[in-house]
Design an enzyme around this catalytic site. Structure first.
Site, mmCIF file in Angstrom:
data_model
loop_
_atom_site.group_PDB
_atom_site.id
_atom_site.type_symbol
_atom_site.label_atom_id
_atom_site.label_comp_id
_atom_site.label_asym_id
_atom_site.label_seq_id
_atom_site.Cartn_x
_atom_site.Cartn_y
_atom_site.Cartn_z
ATOM 1 N N ARG A 59 0.837 -1.214 0.000
ATOM 2 C CA ARG A 59 0.000 0.000 0.000
ATOM 3 C C ARG A 59 0.865 1.255 0.000
ATOM 4 N NH1 ARG A 59 -4.182 -1.083 4.740
ATOM 5 N NH2 ARG A 59 -5.111 0.907 4.086
ATOM 6 N N HIS A 109 -6.813 7.001 12.498
ATOM 7 C CA HIS A 109 -6.323 5.625 12.353
ATOM 8 C C HIS A 109 -4.872 5.582 11.901
ATOM 9 C CE1 HIS A 109 -10.729 4.122 11.900
ATOM 10 N NE2 HIS A 109 -10.383 4.310 13.157
ATOM 11 N N GLY A 176 -17.726 9.332 2.224
ATOM 12 C CA GLY A 176 -17.024 8.144 1.732
ATOM 13 C C GLY A 176 -16.697 7.116 2.785
ATOM 14 N N SER A 178 -18.378 3.688 5.087
ATOM 15 C CA SER A 178 -19.494 2.732 5.161
ATOM 16 C C SER A 178 -20.150 2.751 6.527
ATOM 17 C CB SER A 178 -18.979 1.322 4.857
ATOM 18 O OG SER A 178 -17.968 0.975 5.798
ATOM 19 N N LEU A 203 -21.277 7.310 -1.970
ATOM 20 C CA LEU A 203 -21.728 6.764 -3.257
ATOM 21 C C LEU A 203 -23.105 6.131 -3.107
ATOM 22 C CD1 LEU A 203 -20.681 6.420 -6.130
ATOM 23 C CD2 LEU A 203 -19.850 4.160 -5.505
ATOM 24 N N GLU A 204 -23.290 5.450 -1.949
ATOM 25 C CA GLU A 204 -24.598 4.826 -1.693
ATOM 26 C C GLU A 204 -24.888 4.947 -0.207
ATOM 27 O OE1 GLU A 204 -23.036 1.432 -3.347
ATOM 28 O OE2 GLU A 204 -21.919 0.914 -1.556
ATOM 29 N N ALA A 220 -17.781 11.081 -4.672
ATOM 30 C CA ALA A 220 -17.288 12.218 -3.882
ATOM 31 C C ALA A 220 -16.719 13.326 -4.776
ATOM 32 C CB ALA A 220 -16.210 11.731 -2.905
HETATM 33 C C1 BV8 Z 1 -11.287 0.370 19.204
HETATM 34 C C2 BV8 Z 1 -6.263 1.577 9.698
HETATM 35 C C3 BV8 Z 1 -11.293 0.518 21.605
HETATM 36 C C4 BV8 Z 1 -5.463 0.425 9.246
HETATM 37 C C5 BV8 Z 1 -8.503 0.793 10.294
HETATM 38 C C6 BV8 Z 1 -18.003 -0.732 19.342
HETATM 39 C C7 BV8 Z 1 -17.332 0.306 19.987
HETATM 40 C C8 BV8 Z 1 -15.959 0.408 19.902
HETATM 41 C C9 BV8 Z 1 -15.228 -0.539 19.166
HETATM 42 C C10 BV8 Z 1 -15.887 -1.577 18.537
HETATM 43 C C11 BV8 Z 1 -17.263 -1.676 18.615
HETATM 44 N N1 BV8 Z 1 -17.649 -2.777 17.890
HETATM 45 C C12 BV8 Z 1 -16.560 -3.351 17.362
HETATM 46 C C13 BV8 Z 1 -15.468 -2.674 17.747
HETATM 47 C C14 BV8 Z 1 -14.074 -3.006 17.388
HETATM 48 C C15 BV8 Z 1 -13.636 -2.435 16.058
HETATM 49 C C16 BV8 Z 1 -14.717 -2.347 15.020
HETATM 50 O O1 BV8 Z 1 -15.357 -1.313 14.864
HETATM 51 N N2 BV8 Z 1 -14.898 -3.442 14.281
HETATM 52 C C17 BV8 Z 1 -15.843 -3.442 13.188
HETATM 53 C C18 BV8 Z 1 -15.286 -4.300 12.053
HETATM 54 C C19 BV8 Z 1 -17.177 -3.942 13.696
HETATM 55 N N3 BV8 Z 1 -13.060 -1.122 16.258
HETATM 56 C C20 BV8 Z 1 -11.758 -1.031 16.639
HETATM 57 O O2 BV8 Z 1 -11.073 -1.998 16.890
HETATM 58 C C21 BV8 Z 1 -11.184 0.364 16.794
HETATM 59 N N4 BV8 Z 1 -10.581 0.490 18.090
HETATM 60 O O3 BV8 Z 1 -12.444 0.070 19.194
HETATM 61 O O4 BV8 Z 1 -10.568 0.615 20.395
HETATM 62 C C22 BV8 Z 1 -12.168 1.727 21.776
HETATM 63 C C23 BV8 Z 1 -13.512 1.567 22.078
HETATM 64 C C24 BV8 Z 1 -14.318 2.680 22.248
HETATM 65 C C25 BV8 Z 1 -13.798 3.947 22.121
HETATM 66 C C26 BV8 Z 1 -12.458 4.085 21.822
HETATM 67 C C27 BV8 Z 1 -11.634 2.990 21.622
HETATM 68 C C28 BV8 Z 1 -10.054 0.627 15.805
HETATM 69 C C29 BV8 Z 1 -10.544 0.531 14.382
HETATM 70 C C30 BV8 Z 1 -9.446 1.032 13.434
HETATM 71 C C31 BV8 Z 1 -8.987 -0.090 12.519
HETATM 72 N N5 BV8 Z 1 -8.101 0.454 11.486
HETATM 73 N N6 BV8 Z 1 -7.677 1.336 9.390
HETATM 74 C C32 BV8 Z 1 -5.466 0.294 7.749
HETATM 75 O O5 BV8 Z 1 -5.960 1.191 7.027
HETATM 76 O O6 BV8 Z 1 -4.938 -0.732 7.310
HETATM 77 S S1 BV8 Z 1 -10.133 0.572 9.889
HETATM 78 C C33 BV8 Z 1 -10.407 0.803 8.198
HETATM 79 O O7 BV8 Z 1 -11.759 0.405 7.889
HETATM 80 C C34 BV8 Z 1 -10.404 2.243 7.832
HETATM 81 O O8 BV8 Z 1 -9.477 2.990 8.516
HETATM 82 C C35 BV8 Z 1 -11.791 2.707 8.133
HETATM 83 O O9 BV8 Z 1 -11.841 3.292 9.393
HETATM 84 C C36 BV8 Z 1 -12.572 1.460 8.272
HETATM 85 C C37 BV8 Z 1 -13.854 1.583 7.502
HETATM 86 O O10 BV8 Z 1 -13.526 1.781 6.193
HETATM 87 P P1 BV8 Z 1 -14.208 2.969 5.346
HETATM 88 O O11 BV8 Z 1 -13.276 4.113 5.343
HETATM 89 O O12 BV8 Z 1 -15.610 3.238 5.772
HETATM 90 O O13 BV8 Z 1 -14.178 2.267 3.945
HETATM 91 P P2 BV8 Z 1 -15.203 1.184 3.404
HETATM 92 O O14 BV8 Z 1 -14.546 0.491 2.259
HETATM 93 O O15 BV8 Z 1 -15.739 0.360 4.523
HETATM 94 O O16 BV8 Z 1 -16.398 2.073 2.857
HETATM 95 C C38 BV8 Z 1 -16.143 2.953 1.770
HETATM 96 C C39 BV8 Z 1 -17.427 3.726 1.527
HETATM 97 O O17 BV8 Z 1 -17.178 4.648 0.474
HETATM 98 C C40 BV8 Z 1 -18.572 2.833 1.072
HETATM 99 O O18 BV8 Z 1 -19.746 3.221 1.747
HETATM 100 C C41 BV8 Z 1 -18.682 3.127 -0.426
HETATM 101 O O19 BV8 Z 1 -20.031 3.075 -0.871
HETATM 102 C C42 BV8 Z 1 -18.191 4.545 -0.493
HETATM 103 N N7 BV8 Z 1 -17.576 4.893 -1.781
HETATM 104 C C43 BV8 Z 1 -16.883 4.095 -2.638
HETATM 105 N N8 BV8 Z 1 -16.480 4.834 -3.705
HETATM 106 C C44 BV8 Z 1 -16.907 6.097 -3.497
HETATM 107 C C45 BV8 Z 1 -17.603 6.149 -2.270
HETATM 108 N N9 BV8 Z 1 -18.157 7.272 -1.799
HETATM 109 C C46 BV8 Z 1 -18.017 8.388 -2.538
HETATM 110 N N10 BV8 Z 1 -17.360 8.427 -3.721
HETATM 111 C C47 BV8 Z 1 -16.798 7.311 -4.237
HETATM 112 N N11 BV8 Z 1 -16.148 7.372 -5.412
#
Ligand code: BV8
Length: 233
Positions: A59, A109, A176, A178, A203-204, A220
């Site tokens: 990446r 992040h 942008g 999800s 996007l959606e 976007a």
């Molecule tokens: C944590 C860096 C403790 C690394 C990333 C409830 C409360 C708290 C935590 C949790 C909870 N439930 C579960 C958890 C744990 C977990 C979590 O959320 N898991 C998920 C899977 C359920 N969370 C964690 O572990 C976090 N830490 O909780 O610590 C805590 C608790 C409370 C308070 C404080 C601390 C840490 C999470 C960070 C992980 N690291 N990235 C790397 O990049 O490799 S996450 C990674 O995925 C991204 O950084 C981003 O944050 C995340 C989501 O991705 P998106 O950016 O949304 O991208 P995605 O592809 O999903 O969506 C893209 C969107 O764009 C789509 O909707 C699409 O339609 C749209 N799109 C596409 N093309 C376009 C567009 N829109 C416009 N124009 C276009 N052209």
């Protein structure tokens, strides 16, 4: 369009999609090729650091060939031309907001182009590959350098500043993303509770679309410049 004084903007992978950076959950996204448990958790790094380094090295190399798109430039224009406050809180680890001219940016992040030493905590700008042989430029110790990114299960950066900004915001934009990863996915509820107008530009419809006062769907690169134009008029 009413005048908003303090604007907080959350961005996700979708804002960088038109720059050619892969998103996570789209059909050809990163999580279609890799398992989170293998490459984006501290356990994965402890178990197989070479595999995790390879994931981020790929990446980081790809990042040198990407440019900001019209959406990034529009947010930088908003920060420049808007009299009030504009804060970008990005989930993205790319450097495209800064490359477009945004200065008030929080990488909750972490950042792909930074390395962190697990031994001494020093952070270094980093554009090359990392490996377990890499020694820390500060403490000299090897086998401790990692990408300066927040993995699943780790605490996101600068949350206190983010929650303070959300509590004062009168406009919250989500662009942008999800809305699946917490705590970022919960920011819209914080902003709404503070009385901010909340708008999703995506996007959606995202998982949290119903939480927003307003949703604008489209790429976007098209909908963000148009919305910024309306804000600045
Ligand atoms: C944590 C860096 C403790 C690394 C990333 C409830 C409360 C708290 C935590 C949790 C909870 N439930 C579960 C958890 C744990 C977990 C979590 O959320 N898991 C998920 C899977 C359920 N969370 C964690 O572990 C976090 N830490 O909780 O610590 C805590 C608790 C409370 C308070 C404080 C601390 C840490 C999470 C960070 C992980 N690291 N990235 C790397 O990049 O490799 S996450 C990674 O995925 C991204 O950084 C981003 O944050 C995340 C989501 O991705 P998106 O950016 O949304 O991208 P995605 O592809 O999903 O969506 C893209 C969107 O764009 C789509 O909707 C699409 O339609 C749209 N799109 C596409 N093309 C376009 C567009 N829109 C416009 N124009 C276009 N052209």
């Amino acid at each position: 369009m009413p005048y908003y004084e303090r604007i907080v903007i959350l961005t996700g992978a979708g804002i960088s999609a038109e720059s050619g950076v892969a998103t996570f959950r789209d059909k050809d996204g990163i999580w279609a090729k890799y398992n989170i448990e293998d490459v984006a958790t501290p356990e994965a790094f402890a178990r197989d650091p070479a595999k995790v380094h390879a994931f981020y090295n790929e990446r980081r190399r790809a990042h040198s060939g990407v440019e900001p798109n019209a959406a990034h430039f529009a947010l930088a224009r908003l920060e420049r031309e808007h009299e009030g406050e504009v804060l970008v809180v990005t989930q993205n680890i790319d450097a495209l907001h800064e490359a477009a001219g945004s200065r008030n940016v929080i990488h909750m992040h972490g950042e792909l182009l930074k390395a962190l030493c697990s031994h001494c905590g020093a952070r270094h700008p980093w554009r090359d590959d990392l490996s377990i042989e890499t020694s820390c430029p500060a403490c000299g110790l090897p086998a401790g350098m990692r990408p300066d990114v927040v993995w699943f299960g780790e605490m996101p950066y600068r949350l206190d500043e983010i929650y303070t900004a959300l509590a004062r915001a009168d406009l919250f934009l989500s662009i942008g993303t999800s809305g699946t990863v917490y705590p970022a996915a919960g920011f819209v509820a914080e902003a709404r509770a503070a009385g901010a107008h909340t708008v999703e530009l995506n996007l959606e419809p995202s998982d949290g679309a119903a939480l927003f006062h307003e949703t604008i769907h489209g790429p976007a690169g098209t909908v963000v410049p148009a919305y910024v134009e309306r804000l600045l008029r």
